[in-house]
Design an enzyme around this catalytic site. Structure first.
Site, PDB file in Angstrom:
ATOM      1  N   ILE A  15       1.940   1.861  -3.573  1.00 35.61           N
ATOM      2  CA  ILE A  15       0.908   2.505  -4.382  1.00 35.61           C
ATOM      3  C   ILE A  15       0.749   3.974  -3.985  1.00 35.61           C
ATOM      4  O   ILE A  15       0.527   4.844  -4.840  1.00 35.61           O
ATOM      5  CB  ILE A  15      -0.433   1.756  -4.245  1.00 35.61           C
ATOM      6  CG1 ILE A  15      -0.291   0.341  -4.798  1.00 35.61           C
ATOM      7  CG2 ILE A  15      -1.544   2.507  -4.972  1.00 35.61           C
ATOM      8  CD1 ILE A  15       0.247   0.257  -6.223  1.00 35.61           C
TER       9      ILE A  15
ATOM     10  N   PHE B  37      -6.839  -0.684  -6.399  1.00 33.79           N
ATOM     11  CA  PHE B  37      -6.005  -1.858  -6.096  1.00 33.79           C
ATOM     12  C   PHE B  37      -5.223  -1.687  -4.799  1.00 33.79           C
ATOM     13  O   PHE B  37      -5.189  -0.620  -4.214  1.00 33.79           O
ATOM     14  CB  PHE B  37      -5.102  -2.277  -7.249  1.00 33.79           C
ATOM     15  CG  PHE B  37      -4.216  -1.235  -7.873  1.00 33.79           C
ATOM     16  CD1 PHE B  37      -3.840  -0.089  -7.222  1.00 33.79           C
ATOM     17  CD2 PHE B  37      -3.733  -1.436  -9.166  1.00 33.79           C
ATOM     18  CE1 PHE B  37      -3.008   0.835  -7.801  1.00 33.79           C
ATOM     19  CE2 PHE B  37      -2.894  -0.516  -9.761  1.00 33.79           C
ATOM     20  CZ  PHE B  37      -2.528   0.616  -9.075  1.00 33.79           C
ATOM     21  N   GLU B  38      -4.639  -2.818  -4.341  1.00 30.87           N
ATOM     22  CA  GLU B  38      -4.008  -2.942  -3.015  1.00 30.87           C
ATOM     23  C   GLU B  38      -5.001  -2.611  -1.896  1.00 30.87           C
ATOM     24  O   GLU B  38      -4.652  -2.036  -0.873  1.00 30.87           O
ATOM     25  CB  GLU B  38      -2.772  -2.032  -2.899  1.00 30.87           C
ATOM     26  CG  GLU B  38      -1.666  -2.321  -3.900  1.00 30.87           C
ATOM     27  CD  GLU B  38      -0.973  -3.651  -3.682  1.00 30.87           C
ATOM     28  OE1 GLU B  38      -1.426  -4.431  -2.839  1.00 30.87           O
ATOM     29  OE2 GLU B  38       0.019  -3.912  -4.382  1.00 30.87           O
ATOM     30  N   GLY B  39      -6.243  -2.987  -2.100  1.00 32.11           N
ATOM     31  CA  GLY B  39      -7.310  -2.686  -1.144  1.00 32.11           C
ATOM     32  C   GLY B  39      -7.979  -1.385  -1.517  1.00 32.11           C
ATOM     33  O   GLY B  39      -7.331  -0.338  -1.577  1.00 32.11           O
TER      34      GLY B  39
ATOM     35  N   ARG C 149       0.830  -1.211   0.000  1.00 35.15           N
ATOM     36  CA  ARG C 149       0.000   0.000   0.000  1.00 35.15           C
ATOM     37  C   ARG C 149       0.861   1.256   0.000  1.00 35.15           C
ATOM     38  O   ARG C 149       0.508   2.264  -0.624  1.00 35.15           O
ATOM     39  CB  ARG C 149      -0.949  -0.024   1.200  1.00 35.15           C
ATOM     40  CG  ARG C 149      -2.092  -0.989   1.009  1.00 35.15           C
ATOM     41  CD  ARG C 149      -2.817  -1.327   2.299  1.00 35.15           C
ATOM     42  NE  ARG C 149      -3.906  -2.280   2.022  1.00 35.15           N
ATOM     43  CZ  ARG C 149      -4.523  -3.001   2.930  1.00 35.15           C
ATOM     44  NH1 ARG C 149      -4.176  -2.889   4.207  1.00 35.15           N
ATOM     45  NH2 ARG C 149      -5.482  -3.843   2.592  1.00 35.15           N
TER      46      ARG C 149
END
Length: 380
Positions: A247, A363-365, A244
């Site tokens: 990102i 993305f990445e949660g 995260r």
């Protein structure tokens, strides 16, 4: 405009200077061609690997750069300011190396990690499935034991950055029922029984493929199990906090590129006898954009410095991902507004920046998941 960075060492300053030079030479010159044609930049990641940029936060004993996370993330930001898709793929590669580095045996590390960190083989992260995105515990892809101790992998994985192009995948598959029934494997990029779907038709980040993987009884040797059986979700979640941050750094670099483009245009374009940046309405808009970029950078650096100090940083990583990606969406949208009608055309890169920013919130949660993580952290 070069970002004025506070870096911890002269070595880090030299590294950032090297990255800027390489990115201007290798990324800026190729991004429009590959993004517009949706073609893969063959050979580019080998160049990044030879420059030492694909193993920066990992130990020098295995060929990594031994750099603190706050330096690695600022390298990612510099890459993203030139080509967001390449920066995201670099972040995913770093994420895919985490299971082996953090949970592999000494023998596994010696066998595979040097080539991974050198960029001789680029990695993908294979966690999501068609019905299991943020809900990783719902994974259905199976890893069944064979009589000789190997594993047969059966199922579908989705949304894999570098899918079909990567040389290895951090693969998460179910070895038993329940939350403790997911295991992690270091899967080769090519093995009998593994195929990939056509690249997804995406809104942005089109130079790097995102694809589904279809496992039809592919065999993985027992040596490719990373950690213990049932430890997969622990491994996955330990990697995602760092991912995260990757990102967040990519989103900040993208926002910085949009800000730079908008400021340059505002200093050249004139209306009513004045540069448009001198009109208060537009000048204040640019000021808000600059404040958003600086805030995004500050949040990811705070989380990275906590990580480097060995302190908990999960909540701060979610804050950084939320703040930076929301900032990227707003700043890129405002950059289009600054350029007016030209911003809506492909003659200027800001329309691409706006398209690329959207996925950063997903993305990445998703950012809704980040808010859930943050809110849970507020409960004693």
């Amino acid at each position: 405009m070069a970002v004025d960075r506070l870096l911890p060492t002269e070595e880090a300053e030299d590294l950032i200077a090297l990255v800027r030079d390489l990115a201007d030479r290798e990324l800026t010159s190729r991004v429009e061609q590959h993004e517009s044609s949706e073609s893969y930049p063959e050979g580019l990641f080998a160049i990044l690997g030879k420059a030492g940029l694909l193993g920066l936060p990992y130990p020098e004993e295995y060929g990594g750069g031994g750099q603190p996370y706050e330096v690695y993330l600022q390298v990612l930001e510099e890459l993203a300011a030139r080509w967001a898709a390449v920066a995201v793929a670099t972040s995913v590669h770093t994420l895919a190396c985490h299971p082996l580095n953090g949970f592999g045996t000494a023998q596994q590390k010696e066998r595979w990690l040097p080539a991974m960190l050198a960029g001789e083989t680029v990695g993908g992260y294979s966690l999501s499935e068609p019905q299991a995105g943020s809900d990783a515990a719902a994974l259905a892809c199976k890893a069944d034991r064979t009589e000789d101790g190997a594993y047969r992998i059966t199922g579908t994985k989705s949304w894999i950055t570098h899918g079909g192009k990567a040389g290895f995948y951090a693969l998460f598959a179910r070895t038993a029922p329940g939350n403790r029934g997911v295991s992690c494997f270091l899967a080769p990029g090519a093995v009998a029984g593994l195929t990939f779907g056509a690249p997804e038709k995406k809104m942005g980040l089109q130079g790097i493929p995102t694809a589904a993987a279809y496992w039809d009884g592919a065999r993985l040797d027992e040596a490719r199990l990373i950690g213990e059986e049932g430890q997969g979700l622990q491994i996955a979640f330990s990697a995602l906090d760092s991912g995260r941050l990757g990102i967040a750094a990519c989103a900040t670099g993208l926002a910085q590129a949009a800000l730079d483009a908008a400021v340059a245009y505002a200093n050249e374009r004139t209306t009513f006898g004045r540069k448009i940046i001198d009109h208060q309405g537009l000048g204040f808009l640019l000021a808000d954009m600059a404040a958003a970029v600086d805030s995004a950078r500050a949040t990811y650096l705070d989380a990275a410095r906590r990580r480097d100090a060995g302190r908990p940083f999960g909540r701060q990583a979610s804050v950084a991902k939320l703040v930076a990606t929301d900032a990227a969406m707003k700043v890129t949208t405002d950059a289009v507004q600054v350029l007016g009608g030209y911003g809506y055309t492909r003659d200027f890169p800001v329309e691409r920046y706006m398209r690329e920013a959207k996925i950063m919130q997903i993305f990445e949660g998703t950012n809704q998941i980040q808010r859930l993580v943050i809110s849970r952290g507020l409960t004693p």
